[in-house]
Design a protein around this motif. Structure first.
Motif, PDB file in Angstrom:
ATOM      1  N   VAL A  21       2.941   6.407   0.010  1.00  0.00           N
ATOM      2  CA  VAL A  21       1.791   7.254  -0.267  1.00  0.00           C
ATOM      3  C   VAL A  21       2.261   8.704  -0.364  1.00  0.00           C
ATOM      4  N   GLU A  59       2.211   7.474  -7.340  1.00  0.00           N
ATOM      5  CA  GLU A  59       2.114   6.970  -8.721  1.00  0.00           C
ATOM      6  C   GLU A  59       3.473   6.795  -9.350  1.00  0.00           C
ATOM      7  N   PHE A  79      -3.921   9.040   3.042  1.00  0.00           N
ATOM      8  CA  PHE A  79      -3.251   9.511   1.835  1.00  0.00           C
ATOM      9  C   PHE A  79      -3.349   8.472   0.725  1.00  0.00           C
ATOM     10  N   ARG A  80      -3.173   8.912  -0.523  1.00  0.00           N
ATOM     11  CA  ARG A  80      -3.285   8.015  -1.667  1.00  0.00           C
ATOM     12  C   ARG A  80      -1.922   7.469  -2.067  1.00  0.00           C
ATOM     13  N   LYS A  81      -1.942   6.349  -2.735  1.00  0.00           N
ATOM     14  CA  LYS A  81      -0.721   5.670  -3.186  1.00  0.00           C
ATOM     15  C   LYS A  81       0.054   6.545  -4.153  1.00  0.00           C
ATOM     16  N   GLU A  84      -5.320   4.749   6.752  1.00  0.00           N
ATOM     17  CA  GLU A  84      -4.469   5.630   5.961  1.00  0.00           C
ATOM     18  C   GLU A  84      -5.338   6.623   5.196  1.00  0.00           C
ATOM     19  N   LEU A 122       0.812  -1.217   0.000  1.00  0.00           N
ATOM     20  CA  LEU A 122       0.000   0.000   0.000  1.00  0.00           C
ATOM     21  C   LEU A 122       0.847   1.269   0.000  1.00  0.00           C
ATOM     22  N   TYR A 123       2.142   1.116   0.170  1.00  0.00           N
ATOM     23  CA  TYR A 123       3.056   2.252   0.312  1.00  0.00           C
ATOM     24  C   TYR A 123       4.103   2.248  -0.781  1.00  0.00           C
TER      25      TYR A 123
END
Length: 181
Positions: A35, A181, A177-179, A175, A32-33
């Motif tokens: 982020v 990119e 925050f978003r991943k 969490e 998942l990280y």
């Protein structure tokens, strides 16, 4: 003959009741990280003069004026000041429109380790740490809004796991925050 049936039943029982171990939890959380930790710039915000919110907005305005990416203005409205921020056309593409303003990356948060595990009725709850790394040029803006933020600082996060079809599955985290990119 009874032993031949007892052994597979015992192994199946042990496999189904096995606890989630730290390594398995970390292996499920790690993807998942990292982020992106963004800083959000409001299009318009007001605050009472001298208040902590006013001081944060004034610091944000000062930092944005230095960047040259925003057109910033302040208008007095009695005991309040209204701050307005408009994105300039030549601003970097990393600055994105957000629901109530603009969002830009300030840093990255990476997974560190699982620090605590507790069994629950449905599965397990895990407390893990993330660390703030790789600050961008906008990190001072983030610090203007969150004075306690430091590069290298760790923060706790929580994850829940459930056992499904004989395997552990990560069902949720807190969490925000978003991943990356």
């Amino acid at each position: 003959m009874r032993t031949a049936l007892f052994l597979p039943a015992l192994l199946l029982t042990l496999a189904c009741s096995s606890k989630l171990d730290r390594r398995k939890a970390e292996d499920l959380i790690r993807p998942l990280y990292p982020v992106v930790v963004p800083v959000t710039v409001p299009e318009k915000a007001s605050a009472e003069k001298g208040s902590p919110a006013h001081l944060r907005l004034a610091a944000l305005k000062d930092n944005l004026d230095k960047s040259g990416w925003f057109e910033c203005s302040v208008k007095s409205d009695g005991g309040h000041e209204v701050f307005t921020f408009h994105l300039k056309p030549d601003a970097p593409k990393a600055i994105k429109a957000a629901p109530q303003g603009f969002s830009m990356p300030a840093a990255v948060a990476v997974f560190v380790r699982a620090v605590q595990m507790e069994p629950t009725r449905e599965g397990a709850r895990v407390v893990y740490e993330i660390r703030l790394e790789k600050p961008t040029a906008q990190f001072p803006l983030f610090q203007a809004l969150h004075q306690e933020a430091r590069v290298g600082q760790t923060k706790p996060r929580h994850a829940t796991f459930e056992r499904r079809r004989g395997a552990w599955e990560l069902t949720s985290t807190d969490e925000v925050f978003r991943k990356a990119e």
